[in-house]
Design an enzyme around this catalytic site. Structure first.
Site, PDB file in Angstrom:
ATOM      1  N   ASN A 136      -5.378  12.445   0.078  1.00  0.00           N
ATOM      2  CA  ASN A 136      -4.540  11.596   0.930  1.00  0.00           C
ATOM      3  C   ASN A 136      -5.478  10.863   1.896  1.00  0.00           C
ATOM      4  O   ASN A 136      -6.695  11.063   1.883  1.00  0.00           O
ATOM      5  CB  ASN A 136      -3.503  12.441   1.672  1.00  0.00           C
ATOM      6  CG  ASN A 136      -2.451  11.575   2.344  1.00  0.00           C
ATOM      7  OD1 ASN A 136      -1.848  10.714   1.708  1.00  0.00           O
ATOM      8  ND2 ASN A 136      -2.220  11.774   3.640  1.00  0.00           N
ATOM      9  N   LYS A 137      -4.897  10.034   2.736  1.00  0.00           N
ATOM     10  CA  LYS A 137      -5.682   9.199   3.658  1.00  0.00           C
ATOM     11  C   LYS A 137      -6.756   9.995   4.371  1.00  0.00           C
ATOM     12  O   LYS A 137      -6.515  11.120   4.807  1.00  0.00           O
ATOM     13  CB  LYS A 137      -4.721   8.561   4.663  1.00  0.00           C
ATOM     14  CG  LYS A 137      -5.330   7.642   5.684  1.00  0.00           C
ATOM     15  CD  LYS A 137      -6.234   6.573   5.110  1.00  0.00           C
ATOM     16  CE  LYS A 137      -5.563   5.766   4.024  1.00  0.00           C
ATOM     17  NZ  LYS A 137      -6.548   4.935   3.259  1.00  0.00           N
ATOM     18  N   GLN A 142      -2.965   2.762   9.847  1.00  0.00           N
ATOM     19  CA  GLN A 142      -1.630   2.790   9.230  1.00  0.00           C
ATOM     20  C   GLN A 142      -0.635   3.551  10.106  1.00  0.00           C
ATOM     21  O   GLN A 142       0.563   3.275  10.083  1.00  0.00           O
ATOM     22  CB  GLN A 142      -1.689   3.444   7.838  1.00  0.00           C
ATOM     23  CG  GLN A 142      -2.372   2.614   6.766  1.00  0.00           C
ATOM     24  CD  GLN A 142      -3.841   2.923   6.644  1.00  0.00           C
ATOM     25  OE1 GLN A 142      -4.490   3.356   7.608  1.00  0.00           O
ATOM     26  NE2 GLN A 142      -4.403   2.712   5.479  1.00  0.00           N
ATOM     27  N   ASP A 187      -1.803  10.855  -2.338  1.00  0.00           N
ATOM     28  CA  ASP A 187      -2.135   9.786  -3.286  1.00  0.00           C
ATOM     29  C   ASP A 187      -2.381  10.301  -4.694  1.00  0.00           C
ATOM     30  O   ASP A 187      -2.177   9.582  -5.671  1.00  0.00           O
ATOM     31  CB  ASP A 187      -3.353   8.997  -2.801  1.00  0.00           C
ATOM     32  CG  ASP A 187      -2.948   8.097  -1.651  1.00  0.00           C
ATOM     33  OD1 ASP A 187      -2.859   8.579  -0.506  1.00  0.00           O
ATOM     34  OD2 ASP A 187      -2.669   6.910  -1.906  1.00  0.00           O
ATOM     35  N   ARG A 189       0.846  -1.191   0.000  1.00  0.00           N
ATOM     36  CA  ARG A 189       0.000   0.000   0.000  1.00  0.00           C
ATOM     37  C   ARG A 189       0.883   1.242   0.000  1.00  0.00           C
ATOM     38  O   ARG A 189       2.088   1.153   0.181  1.00  0.00           O
ATOM     39  CB  ARG A 189      -0.927  -0.018   1.222  1.00  0.00           C
ATOM     40  CG  ARG A 189      -0.168  -0.300   2.521  1.00  0.00           C
ATOM     41  CD  ARG A 189      -0.737   0.355   3.719  1.00  0.00           C
ATOM     42  NE  ARG A 189      -0.637   1.808   3.651  1.00  0.00           N
ATOM     43  CZ  ARG A 189       0.479   2.489   3.832  1.00  0.00           C
ATOM     44  NH1 ARG A 189       1.635   1.895   4.079  1.00  0.00           N
ATOM     45  NH2 ARG A 189       0.479   3.806   3.755  1.00  0.00           N
ATOM     46  N   GLY A 190       0.222   2.409  -0.145  1.00  0.00           N
ATOM     47  CA  GLY A 190       0.969   3.654  -0.292  1.00  0.00           C
ATOM     48  C   GLY A 190       1.082   3.934  -1.780  1.00  0.00           C
ATOM     49  O   GLY A 190       1.365   3.013  -2.573  1.00  0.00           O
ATOM     50  N   ALA A 191       0.844   5.190  -2.165  1.00  0.00           N
ATOM     51  CA  ALA A 191       0.716   5.510  -3.595  1.00  0.00           C
ATOM     52  C   ALA A 191       1.944   5.091  -4.420  1.00  0.00           C
ATOM     53  O   ALA A 191       1.821   4.328  -5.386  1.00  0.00           O
ATOM     54  CB  ALA A 191       0.401   6.990  -3.758  1.00  0.00           C
TER      55      ALA A 191
HETATM   56  O1  MRU Z   1      -4.829   3.311   1.849  1.00  0.00           O
HETATM   57  P1  MRU Z   1      -3.343   3.510   1.890  1.00  0.00           P
HETATM   58  O2  MRU Z   1      -2.721   3.013   3.151  1.00  0.00           O
HETATM   59  O3  MRU Z   1      -2.667   2.978   0.656  1.00  0.00           O
HETATM   60  O4  MRU Z   1      -3.167   5.083   1.878  1.00  0.00           O
HETATM   61  C1  MRU Z   1      -1.880   5.615   1.786  1.00  0.00           C
HETATM   62  C2  MRU Z   1      -1.813   7.066   2.039  1.00  0.00           C
HETATM   63  O5  MRU Z   1      -2.802   7.754   2.135  1.00  0.00           O
HETATM   64  C3  MRU Z   1      -0.443   7.666   2.075  1.00  0.00           C
HETATM   65  O6  MRU Z   1      -0.411   8.769   2.911  1.00  0.00           O
HETATM   66  C4  MRU Z   1      -0.071   8.099   0.639  1.00  0.00           C
HETATM   67  O7  MRU Z   1      -0.132   7.008  -0.225  1.00  0.00           O
HETATM   68  C5  MRU Z   1       1.263   8.694   0.573  1.00  0.00           C
HETATM   69  S1  MRU Z   1       2.491   7.455   0.725  1.00  0.00           S
HETATM   70  C6  MRU Z   1       3.970   8.122   0.407  1.00  0.00           C
END
Ligand code: MRU
Length: 348
Positions: A249-250, A198, A239, A51-53
């Site tokens: 973002n989250k 997270q 994201d 996970r994470g963009a």
């Molecule tokens: O649902 P997730 O855990 O994939 O969400 C991730 C986020 O919102 C992060 O803050 C975002 O991807 C930035 S990661 C460098």
């Protein structure tokens, strides 16, 4: 706490699988999975094992390579297209997933007519290049982000924007990790980040491993912490950023930014250019993933903590209005308003 060096995404030694660190098992267990079929790859993204963009973009690139190794000559492009569409359909919000998958697809199509082994080899090189570019971008973001902070500062983090979500330094956590390496003292309040935690599970683990002083709080405690002057900056990843600087973002990031504005705390969004989507004019054009309400109703609890069958709405992301963002930190430097003009100048 012992320092634990982990590799979130890699190819298996013989290149036949994508190896991921299963983030759903952290912080309790460090478990690696070798994924060889597209169903398992899809599930890994959907279930947030990876996970994470930026990380899901890198992962998808390796997936395209691993899957392409199994295509026959006649079916090569039909299967490539089908698998690329399938991978892109996993999650809608982070632009990196579609962008890196399309980059792989375009490379292969650009080589149509060449021998398949040659195309597959080029796909392997391209996936590695995407990964290496992310490592370099994160390192630069960490440097620029650190230049905005002062020794002794305490920041608020939301979700996880560390090495697990990217590669090596991460984005939102990069300045903290770089400071720790250099012996510069910074501290963090870590939003636990409901509903998938997270922050509690991943950010706290990464910061403790790196020796960064951190304190876990529930998301609804950030206002008190900021009101009491405990926080000097909010650092968050992204994201997908629209052309006007609106940042998806989250879920909860925008709430933290609104509180920060009220208390005069600067908000920094840290992201690589691979997360900027100039084709989205504003945040309203960014698709927001809606997830299973069971994440709110029952996940993490021994007994469900809400009445069975209660309706839930579980958006995974929100959009922080560009007017709430003090600066955007990219691998090309710190971008200040007006974002529509300055993002276009740097990345258009
Ligand atoms: O649902 P997730 O855990 O994939 O969400 C991730 C986020 O919102 C992060 O803050 C975002 O991807 C930035 S990661 C460098």
């Amino acid at each position: 706490m012992t320092k634990e060096k982990v590799q979130n995404i890699a190819l298996s030694p013989n290149g036949s699988a994508v190896r991921i660190l299963d983030q759903t098992r952290l912080p309790g267990e460090v478990v690696y999975l070798d994924l060889t079929d597209r169903g398992a790859m899809y599930e890994a993204v959907k279930a947030l094992r990876v996970r994470g963009a930026p990380a899901i973009g890198i992962f998808a690139a390796y997936c395209v390579y691993v899957l392409a190794r199994g295509y026959g000559e006649d079916e090569f492009f039909a299967r490539l297209d089908e698998d690329c569409d399938y991978l892109i359909s996993c999650r809608p919000t982070a632009v990196n997933l579609a962008r890196q998958t399309e980059r792989m697809r375009a490379l292969a199509h650009g080589m149509e007519g060449k021998p398949v082994p040659e195309i597959v080899e080029a796909l392997g090189r391209e996936a590695r290049a995407i990964h290496d570019e992310d490592i370099a971008m994160c390192r630069a973001i960490a440097e620029y982000g650190l230049s905005l902070l002062h020794e002794g500062d305490t920041v608020l983090t939301h979700c996880n924007a560390g090495p697990l979500a990217t590669s090596e330094y991460g984005t939102g956590l990069g300045p903290l990790l770089l400071a720790a390496e250099r012996g510069v003292k910074l501290s963090a309040y870590v939003d636990e980040t409901r509903p998938l935690l997270q922050g509690a599970r991943l950010t706290a683990w990464e910061l403790m491993n790196a020796g960064v002083d951190c304190t876990l709080i529930c998301d609804n405690m950030a206002a008190l912490a900021m009101g009491q002057g405990r926080i000097q900056a909010v650092l968050a990843g992204c994201d997908r950023m629209a052309a006007n600087g609106d940042a998806a973002n989250k879920i909860g990031t925008s709430g933290a930014a609104i509180i920060a504005k009220h208390y005069g705390v600067p908000v920094y969004i840290l992201l690589p250019s691979s997360t900027i989507d100039l084709s989205c004019p504003t945040g309203a054009d960014i698709p927001i993933e809606i997830r299973d309400g069971e994440e709110i109703r029952s996940l993490w609890y021994e007994r469900p903590m809400a009445p069975a069958g209660v309706k839930c709405w579980d958006p995974a992301f929100d959009v922080t209005d560009h007017e709430l963002i003090t600066a955007i930190v990219t691998e090309k430097g710190v971008v200040r308003p007006p974002y529509d003009v300055n993002l276009q100048k740097l990345f258009g």
